[in-house]
Write an enzyme that holds these catalytic residues in place. Structure first.
Site, PDB file in Angstrom:
ATOM      1  N   HIS A   1      -7.219  10.703   4.945  1.00  0.00           N
ATOM      2  CA  HIS A   1      -6.574   9.681   5.758  1.00  0.00           C
ATOM      3  C   HIS A   1      -6.609  10.010   7.250  1.00  0.00           C
ATOM      4  CE1 HIS A   1      -4.347   8.454   1.955  1.00  0.00           C
ATOM      5  NE2 HIS A   1      -4.897   7.347   2.383  1.00  0.00           N
TER       6      HIS A   1
ATOM      7  N   ASP B   1       0.823  -1.203   0.000  1.00  0.00           N
ATOM      8  CA  ASP B   1       0.000   0.000   0.000  1.00  0.00           C
ATOM      9  C   ASP B   1       0.863   1.261   0.000  1.00  0.00           C
ATOM     10  OD1 ASP B   1      -2.475   1.385   0.152  1.00  0.00           O
ATOM     11  OD2 ASP B   1      -2.234   1.632   2.321  1.00  0.00           O
TER      12      ASP B   1
ATOM     13  N   ASN C   1     -10.600   0.759   1.702  1.00  0.00           N
ATOM     14  CA  ASN C   1      -9.380   0.708   2.526  1.00  0.00           C
ATOM     15  C   ASN C   1      -9.659   1.240   3.932  1.00  0.00           C
ATOM     16  OD1 ASN C   1      -8.221   0.004   0.077  1.00  0.00           O
ATOM     17  ND2 ASN C   1      -6.496   1.389   0.296  1.00  0.00           N
TER      18      ASN C   1
ATOM     19  N   HIS D   1      -9.939   5.335  -0.293  1.00  0.00           N
ATOM     20  CA  HIS D   1      -8.986   5.450   0.801  1.00  0.00           C
ATOM     21  C   HIS D   1      -9.605   6.303   1.902  1.00  0.00           C
ATOM     22  CE1 HIS D   1      -4.998   4.123  -1.135  1.00  0.00           C
ATOM     23  NE2 HIS D   1      -5.968   3.802  -1.981  1.00  0.00           N
TER      24      HIS D   1
ATOM     25  N   THR E   1      -7.209   3.241  10.251  1.00  0.00           N
ATOM     26  CA  THR E   1      -7.327   3.926  11.538  1.00  0.00           C
ATOM     27  C   THR E   1      -8.385   3.300  12.434  1.00  0.00           C
ATOM     28  OG1 THR E   1      -6.583   6.008  10.548  1.00  0.00           O
ATOM     29  CG2 THR E   1      -7.800   6.167  12.615  1.00  0.00           C
TER      30      THR E   1
END
Length: 278
Positions: free
Chosen positions: A172, A78, A222, A200, A225
């Site tokens: 992210h 990744d 994806n 993502h 966290t």
């Protein structure tokens, strides 16, 4: 990877892709996928390789966990910004890579991604990429970035990639689950782009919106966290319950169990399993 992603993409289901931090993460992700009866992607990031000092130790361990699984598992590199790291992953036996040239200008992104893709395809390796913004760590996943369907289609045609990460409202490492996705844009991207779409930053997306994103055309989801949150909470709880505890196995195991349960739950949210399990 092509076999694992083709079914979900064709049937409007999601494919869960979860980031590995250490061996317990890989074990937990596979346990959750087995519980859900769904295929899964184990993702080893460039940052994860750096944390372990090299790709090979964690990469080989994750590959072995995948080989022992009772469901289809793909081990995926990744966010690799280095072509050398891509080559190492392929040599180790990874079935899929994400080459991230999103920090480059458009022409440089296309040229470097096309080169990596051609080399990977020669070895039967599946390639994901992203059409990013110039500069900036967030790249295509900056909170206000959006992917243009026409540009995305052109990028896929020019690079030959097998999947495309697109910007539709996530970013992210979100600690809250309040990302607002542009569902109509997902549908337009799905109509314009001939390869599976990748989301993502999915940890920041509420459950119902994740389900809707898949229904509108997103395939690979994806998540990193969110698993770290449940793992850490379980470990903290176990240590707080017994301050004298010193054996890591006795507090790491609850973290692993919590991740497995969350993976199984999330795979249900994205409708990763078919009507008869796998």
């Amino acid at each position: 990877m092509s076999d694992v992603v083709a079914g979900p993409a064709a049937r409007g289901r999601g494919l869960g892709a979860f980031n590995v931090i250490h061996l317990e993460h890989a074990e937990a992700i596979v346990a959750g996928a087995e519980r859900a009866g769904a295929p899964v992607v184990l993702q080893v990031s460039e940052n994860c390789a750096a944390y372990h000092g090299a790709l090979a130790p964690i990469g080989r361990a994750v590959l072995e966990v995948g080989r022992a699984a009772a469901v289809p598992v793909v081990v995926h590199l990744d966010h690799a910004t280095s072509a050398d790291l891509v080559r190492e992953a392929v040599a180790l036996g990874f079935g899929s890579v994400m080459f991230d040239a999103s920090a480059l200008g458009h022409d440089a992104n296309v040229a470097s991604t096309a080169e990596v893709t051609a080399r990977c395809h020669a070895g039967g390796i599946w390639v994901e990429a992203e059409l990013g913004e110039i500069g900036g760590k967030d790249g295509v996943h900056a909170p206000h970035a959006r992917t243009d369907p026409g540009e995305a289609a052109g990028y896929v045609a020019a690079t030959g990639v097998d999947a495309l990460a697109v910007a539709v409202g996530t970013s992210h490492a979100m600690p809250t689950r309040d990302a607002v996705l542009d569902l109509p844009l997902i549908a337009r991207l799905r109509a314009a782009v001939p390869v599976p779409l990748v989301l993502h930053g999915s940890s920041g997306v509420p459950d119902g919106v994740l389900t809707a994103a898949v229904a509108h055309g997103m395939t690979k989801i994806n998540i990193a966290t969110r698993l770290n949150e449940v793992y850490t909470a379980a470990v903290r709880g176990r240590l707080a319950a017994d301050p004298r505890l010193v054996d890591p196995r006795r507090y790491v195991a609850p973290g692993r169990d919590a991740v497995a349960a969350e993976v199984a739950r999330l795979l249900d949210v994205i409708r990763a399993a078919g009507p008869h399990g796998r």
